[in-house]
Design a protein around this motif. Structure first.
Motif, PDB file in Angstrom:
ATOM      1  N   GLY A 285       0.960  -1.355   0.034  1.00 23.81           N
ATOM      2  CA  GLY A 285       0.163  -0.070  -0.063  1.00 23.81           C
ATOM      3  C   GLY A 285       0.723   1.338  -0.049  1.00 23.81           C
ATOM      4  O   GLY A 285       1.917   1.465   0.427  1.00 23.81           O
ATOM      5  N   GLU A 286       0.354   2.118  -0.513  1.00 20.60           N
ATOM      6  CA  GLU A 286       0.845   3.579  -0.516  1.00 20.60           C
ATOM      7  C   GLU A 286       1.216   4.213   0.770  1.00 20.60           C
ATOM      8  O   GLU A 286       2.373   4.819   0.723  1.00 20.60           O
ATOM      9  CB  GLU A 286       0.019   4.619  -1.404  1.00 20.60           C
ATOM     10  CG  GLU A 286       0.549   6.071  -1.578  1.00 20.60           C
ATOM     11  CD  GLU A 286       1.349   6.317  -2.809  1.00 20.60           C
ATOM     12  OE1 GLU A 286       1.497   5.494  -3.852  1.00 20.60           O
ATOM     13  OE2 GLU A 286       2.373   7.172  -2.794  1.00 20.60           O
ATOM     14  N   ALA A 287       0.595   3.775   1.740  1.00 19.22           N
ATOM     15  CA  ALA A 287       0.869   4.285   3.144  1.00 19.22           C
ATOM     16  C   ALA A 287       2.144   3.761   3.620  1.00 19.22           C
ATOM     17  O   ALA A 287       2.702   4.499   4.643  1.00 19.22           O
ATOM     18  CB  ALA A 287      -0.241   3.771   4.167  1.00 19.22           C
ATOM     19  N   SER A 288       2.960   2.783   3.114  1.00 18.82           N
ATOM     20  CA  SER A 288       4.248   2.352   3.454  1.00 18.82           C
ATOM     21  C   SER A 288       5.160   3.133   2.622  1.00 18.82           C
ATOM     22  O   SER A 288       6.531   2.832   3.090  1.00 18.82           O
ATOM     23  CB  SER A 288       4.411   0.882   3.156  1.00 18.82           C
ATOM     24  OG  SER A 288       3.460  -0.026   3.859  1.00 18.82           O
ATOM     25  N   LYS A 289       4.932   4.009   1.912  1.00 22.42           N
ATOM     26  CA  LYS A 289       5.862   4.529   0.796  1.00 22.42           C
ATOM     27  C   LYS A 289       6.358   6.015   1.751  1.00 22.42           C
ATOM     28  O   LYS A 289       6.082   6.943   1.436  1.00 22.42           O
ATOM     29  CB  LYS A 289       5.288   4.805  -0.503  1.00 22.42           C
ATOM     30  CG  LYS A 289       6.413   5.201  -1.274  1.00 22.42           C
ATOM     31  CD  LYS A 289       6.004   5.531  -2.911  1.00 22.42           C
ATOM     32  CE  LYS A 289       6.322   6.803  -3.285  1.00 22.42           C
ATOM     33  NZ  LYS A 289       5.848   6.952  -4.523  1.00 22.42           N
TER      34      LYS A 289
ATOM     35  N   LEU B  45      -6.427   9.194  -0.444  1.00 25.93           N
ATOM     36  CA  LEU B  45      -5.927   8.063  -1.040  1.00 25.93           C
ATOM     37  C   LEU B  45      -6.702   6.858  -1.362  1.00 25.93           C
ATOM     38  O   LEU B  45      -6.177   5.599  -1.505  1.00 25.93           O
ATOM     39  CB  LEU B  45      -4.704   7.463  -0.503  1.00 25.93           C
ATOM     40  CG  LEU B  45      -3.550   8.777  -0.283  1.00 25.93           C
ATOM     41  CD1 LEU B  45      -1.990   8.107   0.368  1.00 25.93           C
ATOM     42  CD2 LEU B  45      -2.985   9.367  -1.577  1.00 25.93           C
ATOM     43  N   LYS B  46      -7.887   7.123  -1.278  1.00 27.15           N
ATOM     44  CA  LYS B  46      -8.868   5.850  -1.548  1.00 27.15           C
ATOM     45  C   LYS B  46      -9.032   5.619  -2.994  1.00 27.15           C
ATOM     46  O   LYS B  46      -9.131   4.427  -3.346  1.00 27.15           O
ATOM     47  CB  LYS B  46     -10.416   5.989  -0.936  1.00 27.15           C
ATOM     48  CG  LYS B  46     -10.396   6.085   0.551  1.00 27.15           C
ATOM     49  CD  LYS B  46     -11.756   5.817   1.042  1.00 27.15           C
ATOM     50  CE  LYS B  46     -11.970   5.875   2.522  1.00 27.15           C
ATOM     51  NZ  LYS B  46     -11.732   7.488   2.977  1.00 27.15           N
ATOM     52  N   LEU B  47      -8.847   6.737  -3.749  1.00 27.35           N
ATOM     53  CA  LEU B  47      -8.785   6.571  -5.360  1.00 27.35           C
ATOM     54  C   LEU B  47      -7.482   6.012  -5.721  1.00 27.35           C
ATOM     55  O   LEU B  47      -6.488   6.547  -5.065  1.00 27.35           O
ATOM     56  CB  LEU B  47      -9.148   7.764  -6.051  1.00 27.35           C
ATOM     57  CG  LEU B  47     -10.495   8.079  -6.291  1.00 27.35           C
ATOM     58  CD1 LEU B  47     -10.773   9.272  -6.893  1.00 27.35           C
ATOM     59  CD2 LEU B  47     -11.039   7.096  -6.807  1.00 27.35           C
ATOM     60  N   LEU B  48      -7.354   5.123  -6.597  1.00 26.71           N
ATOM     61  CA  LEU B  48      -5.959   4.668  -7.039  1.00 26.71           C
ATOM     62  C   LEU B  48      -5.215   5.808  -7.897  1.00 26.71           C
ATOM     63  O   LEU B  48      -6.210   6.588  -8.190  1.00 26.71           O
ATOM     64  CB  LEU B  48      -6.050   3.396  -7.678  1.00 26.71           C
ATOM     65  CG  LEU B  48      -6.641   2.232  -6.879  1.00 26.71           C
ATOM     66  CD1 LEU B  48      -6.510   0.940  -7.968  1.00 26.71           C
ATOM     67  CD2 LEU B  48      -5.639   2.002  -5.935  1.00 26.71           C
TER      68      LEU B  48
END
Ligand code: GLY
Length: 354
Positions: free
Chosen positions: A72-76, A253-256
């Protein structure tokens, strides 16, 4: 297998074809002598493809260690990056060793950034496992992590030594991931390639995925060759991204990324005052690829989110605006006019029923 050669501060090939994951070690050995390598992936990709990549690299003489992190983007972010750098240190990777980014854009951006700064820079190989990474982020050397003050705000230009795209892996992607990547491919079509756009308009291109990836990579090759460090025409690759990043942020960030960029392209076309027929043509191509066309957020919220965009230079922001399928232009807009651009775009979308 298709080979596209990228000329930048470091030259390298992008290999596109079926069954390449199981040959990834062998293909890498042609450009990097066997050494220690760290395969970096998120936990989903690690489970799906980590063993196959490890077997291929080990079989080709590489001493393999693996690192994975929550998908997931949250890890970046800097925390995951620090964990990765610590793991590289604990594995005693030296400057002559290798990082392998096995995954989508988050993995490629973060593993690439780790490779850019670990011991002041080591080599890395990209093995994109999403269509979005294959057509865009794995090529061109942009690496970064997100910061609380904006996406991709801390990073480096660091070109990979090789990009290996296994089209069998891409064909196995869930529909949502395919449409997420299709948005970036549609972007390349609108920017420069009417034939690619026509292929994508039908929505039935999975059996030609190698052609889709190759056309996007060939376009990116040309852009990167002319402006590797993003001081000029590389800005064209941001079509839909100023609006799209703002939409992505507003959605929490719900939309890709691709979904947001698709809507962003439509808003750019509307803000540019494009003919209705062109806007409808882009919208119909997005829909044929399972992508949304409606923006749920208001102009003020979007403008505020867009002002965090790193592409803002001084008091202005550079927008990429379509003229026709295959031709776009750049326009610097004062920050003070941004909200008005969003308002115009939203009004035009409403008028067209999008
Ligand atoms: N993804 C945009 C670029 O590579 O410049």
């Amino acid at each position: 297998m298709r080979t596209i050669h990228i000329s930048a501060s470091k030259d390298y090939d992008v290999l596109i074809g079926e069954g390449l994951l199981d040959k990834s070690g062998e293909l890498t050995r042609k450009v990097v002598k066997p050494c220690k390598c760290m395969i970096v992936s998120d936990d989903t990709v690690d489970e799906l493809y980590g063993d196959r990549a490890q077997i291929s690299f080990s079989y080709s003489g590489f001493d393999v260690v693996r690192f994975s992190f929550p998908a997931g983007e949250a890890s970046k972010n800097l925390e995951t990056l620090t964990d990765l750098l610590n793991a590289m240190g604990e594995a005693k990777l030296s400057r002559s060793d290798l990082v392998v980014a096995l995954g989508g854009g988050v993995t490629g951006d973060m593993a690439g950034f780790a490779a850019a700064i670990y011991t002041r820079g080591i080599r890395f190989v990209q093995i994109p496992t999403t269509l979005l990474a294959a057509v865009d982020s794995s090529v061109g050397g942009k690496t970064a992590v997100d910061m609380p003050f904006g996406k991709n705000m801390v990073g480096a230009f660091h070109q990979p030594s090789l990009v290996i795209t296994d089209t069998d892996v891409l064909r196995d992607l869930p529909a949502l991931q395919l449409s997420n990547g299709a948005a970036e491919a549609i972007k390349c079509g609108v920017l420069n390639d009417p034939a690619l756009f026509a292929l994508l308009e039908g929505g039935e291109w999975l059996d030609q995925i190698d052609e889709v990836v190759a056309r996007c990579v060939a376009y990116k090759r040309d852009v990167v060759a002319g402006d590797e460090f993003d001081t000029g025409n590389r800005a064209f690759l941001n079509l839909g991204h100023t609006f799209g990043h703002a939409i992505e942020i507003c959605s929490g960030l719900k939309l890709l990324h691709g979904q947001a960029v698709g809507i962003g392209m439509l808003m750019a076309a509307a803000a540019a005052g494009c003919p209705e027929a062109l806007i409808r043509q882009i919208a119909s191509c997005l829909r044929a690829n399972g992508l949304p066309t409606h923006c749920d957020y208001g102009a003020a919220a979007l403008a505020e989110a867009a002002l965090n965009d790193k592409k803002r230079a001084g008091g202005a922001i550079t927008l990429v605006l379509p003229e026709s399928v295959g031709a776009c232009f750049l326009k610097k807009v004062p920050v003070s006019e941004l909200s008005g651009c969003f308002e115009r775009a939203l009004a035009s979308q409403a008028a067209l029923g999008l």
